[in-house]
Design a protein around this motif. Structure first.
Motif: not given
Lengths: 642, 106
Positions: A75, A78-79, A82, A325-326, A329, A360, A363-365, A374-375, A434-435
């Motif tokens: 992901y 993708f930031l 955006i 995506f589902t 994930s 999963n 699919l997350r930043p 950020i984590r 993203l795809y």
């Protein structure tokens, strides 16, 4: 290079480049005056100009860099998508119409429209040059890495080739042909990316068998023994000693097979196969054997697969845009990470190892090392992230090659309409990234040494023709963006610096000639820088260009439009302070220390690498303070709307 | 180019409102990512997590707002140059700015 150049790709490539150059010769014959050369006579239809915005904007960084970053880390890439798109909101709602109203050919024109000051022209001209050159570097680097696998030439040949073609385009034609080239390229890029995504969804996901060996589970003591599974373990000498988790088994055909031990439940370890590439005085060794495909030689293997699909399926069949995506994930992906082994004789080995990851988590930043902050708990990492997102938001509306495109249409309404068309094409493309990135991650075709090739290699895993077309489009993408940038810089030199600052009186024809000479010089500088910086990550470099643009140009532009108290001195100071502080910050940041100077990143001065969050407010503040201090000697700014 | 026409003024005001609205949405996304990254993993709609839904939404909303702006903007006086608020379209030929603009378009 892990794949051979294909004749189809070479053919399609030369047809594309030939057609591009031919088109610009054809269109360029008419552009003799300054208005024609710099601003296409203000007669480009708004719809064409809008798609040309997409052509200018969707540079190598968007197409190659973002897809590559998503393919390697998920992901996080993708930031950028955006942030890049959000920047257009600033451009449309705040900048577009006033820019068109105030200026003639360049960004400096707009800044200087009420003051008629040499200082403003000089500051704005120099900042245009600096931002353009900064933005040129990643484009040239990207061009080099595209040429390498496509045609089999070395990196520098690619850079020189782009340079020559672009200089030809800019010198023969100017803004008219640049615009049409951008229009063609922008529409082709969006169209073929959409086709690629449709084919990708049609193929669905496949759980592929592992092409790499996994030994074990075995006990840690067994993994530390002299033989494993009946094969001899090479002793860990030199730099290998620092990495006890790396195990090398002798290969009777030459070299070794590399494994990395990873602990699993129950105290056992698994040895998963890794790949190593060593640069020994210019000779490349893969897993200890000479690189190549002959006998006794080894080659890095393509990677990227799903190890497990939900409910143990083998393949999913066609997927929809949501089930893509589902499904991902609930699957397991094998990503690859790398580490560097330093040997005492100065040679380095880069080790690529497998990292099985839950679907999963891609699919997350926060997976990419640059975003991992950020984590974490530390505020610095979070500030670095905020700073980048701020620079992307503010940067778009201050990029010189985007700003000059507002002068190619007839009026403010046309500027607005073409920005809306631009937002539609660019937004649609960014949804596709993203795809494309996640598709490349699981395509089995990724090249570990060059993440920039993710999108073209995804196309290759589907169809060779598609690969050829996508690569050729990616290359013309670079051509288009580079010609826009060189045009913006030549305008800055000829129009702002020569005429505006040094007061050289240039008749119409001469002005265009000076611009063309500057285009050649800037082009040559770009070629050199592109070769010099070939190691640096394309997407990351672009983030810096955005920071410099946002710090130097945006505060002056916004305050001129919205604050009556803005003075000439305030604008000059703000542009200079924004430019110098953001450049200085970047040159003193840990990333530059590490990848440019080769120094210890710990000793860097700047606390985090993205300057925007400090330098953009600083430039605003400078403008306000200096304007207040110098208010008496110039009248109020008549442009401000309130 | 000293003053703006009525329509330019109202368009600029509309632009600033939309800009402020989008900035808040973007800020929300960035702040959640920076200070509560795990929230982004929450499944919200149709098995999609917040990161994907919010991210796509930012792109789609940008487009919707851009189109809305295009529809709601009032047409400027012909030529788009700074006609005084009271000037009707037929007095514009006297505006020196228009003369320059016309020359540029030849």
């Amino acid at each position: 290079m892990i794949y051979d150049p294909s004749p189809i790709a070479v053919l399609v490539f030369f047809v594309f480049v030939g057609a591009t150059v031919g088109l610009s010769f054809f269109l360029g014959r008419k552009a003799k005056s300054s208005a024609g050369y710099f601003a296409a006579h203000g007669q480009i239809p708004w719809a064409v100009n809008g798609v040309a915005f997409a052509g200018d904007y969707l540079s190598a960084a968007s197409f190659l860099g973002i897809c590559g970053m998503i393919a390697s880390y998920g992901y996080d890439g993708f930031l950028y998508s955006i942030g890049f798109l959000a920047g257009w909101i600033v451009a449309l709602f705040v900048i577009a119409e006033p820019m068109k109203r105030l200026g003639k050919f360049t960004f400096a024109d707009a800044l200087d429209s009420t003051f008629d000051s040499r200082g403003i022209k000089a500051a704005a001209g120099v900042s245009t040059l600096v931002v353009s050159v900064f933005y040129l570097i990643p484009q040239m680097v990207g061009a080099g890495s595209l040429i390498q696998p496509l045609l089999g030439f070395p990196h520098w040949v690619g850079v020189v080739l782009v340079g020559i073609v672009v200089i030809t385009i800019v010198v023969t034609a100017g803004m008219v042909s640049t615009t049409w080239v951008q229009f063609l390229k922008g529409s082709l890029l969006v169209l073929f990316s959409a086709i690629l995504v449709v084919l990708l969804l049609g193929r669905g996901f496949v759980a592929s068998p592992d092409a790499f060996e996994t030994l074990g589970p075995i006990s840690p003591t067994e993994a530390g023994g002299a033989t494993i599974a009946g094969r001899q373990v090479l002793p860990a000498e030199g730099g290998w000693q620092e990495f006890p988790e790396l195990v090398r088994l002798a290969d009777p055909e030459g070299g070794f097979d590399l494994y990395r031990s990873q602990p699993i439940e129950g105290g056992q370890v698994l040895l998963r196969q890794a790949q190593a590439i060593t640069d020994a005085d210019g000779v490349l060794l893969v897993d200890g054997a000479p690189r190549g495909r002959g006998e006794g030689e080894k080659e890095l293997r393509p990677v990227g697969r799903l190890s497990e699909l939900p409910e143990g399926q083998e393949s999913t069949g066609p997927l929809g845009p949501v089930s893509f995506f589902t499904t991902l994930s609930e699957s397991k992906v094998v990503l690859w990470r790398n580490l560097t082994v330093n040997h005492s004789d100065g040679t380095k080995t880069t080790v690529y190892y497998q990292k099985p990851t839950d679907g999963n988590e891609v699919l997350r930043p926060g997976e990419h090392p640059k975003f991992a902050g950020i984590r974490g708990e530390s505020l610095i990492g979070k500030l670095n992230f905020l700073s980048l997102m701020l620079a992307l938001f503010c940067g778009t509306a201050s990029l010189p090659h985007i700003l000059i495109r507002y002068y190619t249409v007839k009026d403010g309404a046309a500027a607005r309409k073409s920005t809306i068309v631009g937002i539609a094409s660019i937004g649609f493309f960014y949804v596709l990234t993203l795809y494309l990135g996640l598709g490349a991650m699981t395509s089995g075709a990724m090249d570990l040494t060059d993440s920039n090739m993710a999108a073209p290699l995804l196309a290759r895993s589907i169809n060779t023709w598609l690969f050829a077309i996508i690569s050729a489009i990616a290359f013309t993408t670079v051509l288009g963006t580079v010609s826009g940038l060189i045009l913006a810089s030549s305008g800055a030199v000829a129009h702002d610096l020569m005429v505006g600052v040094f007061g050289v009186e240039l008749p119409e024809g001469k002005k265009v000639r000076v611009a063309k000479i500057s285009a050649v010089i800037v082009g040559i500088i770009a070629i050199f820088l592109g070769i010099l910086f070939k190691e640096l990550n394309v997407g990351y470099l672009v983030g810096w260009a955005f920071s410099v643009a946002a710090s130097a140009n945006l505060p002056a532009l916004v305050m001129l439009l919205f604050w009556k108290g803005t003075t000439r001195q305030g604008i000059i100071a703000s542009v200079l302070v924004g430019m110098v502080s953001s450049l200085g910050w970047i040159l003193l940041s840990s990333d530059t220390y590490k990848s440019v100077y080769g120094l210890d990143p710990e000793s860097a001065w700047a606390p985090f690498s993205q300057p925007g969050i400090v330098t953009i407010p600083l430039a605003f503040l400078t403008l306000i303070v200096v304007s207040l201090a110098t208010r008496s000697d110039s009248g109020s700014n008549p442009l401000a709307t309130d | 180019m000293s003053s703006l026409s009525d329509s330019e003024r109202s368009n600029a005001r509309l632009g600033l409102w939309l800009f402020g609205l989008y900035t808040l949405l973007y800020l929300g996304f960035v702040l959640i990512s920076a200070f509560s990254a795990s929230t982004m993993e929450t499944k919200v709609v149709a098995g999609l997590n917040l990161a994907i839904v919010y991210g796509f939404a930012l792109i789609i909303i940008a487009l919707v707002m851009a189109l809305a702006y295009g529809v709601l903007c009032r047409p400027e006086p012909a030529g788009g140059q700074a006609a005084p608020p009271t000037a009707a379209a037929d007095t514009e030929a006297a505006d020196p700015q228009d003369g320059e603009d016309g020359g540029r378009e030849q």
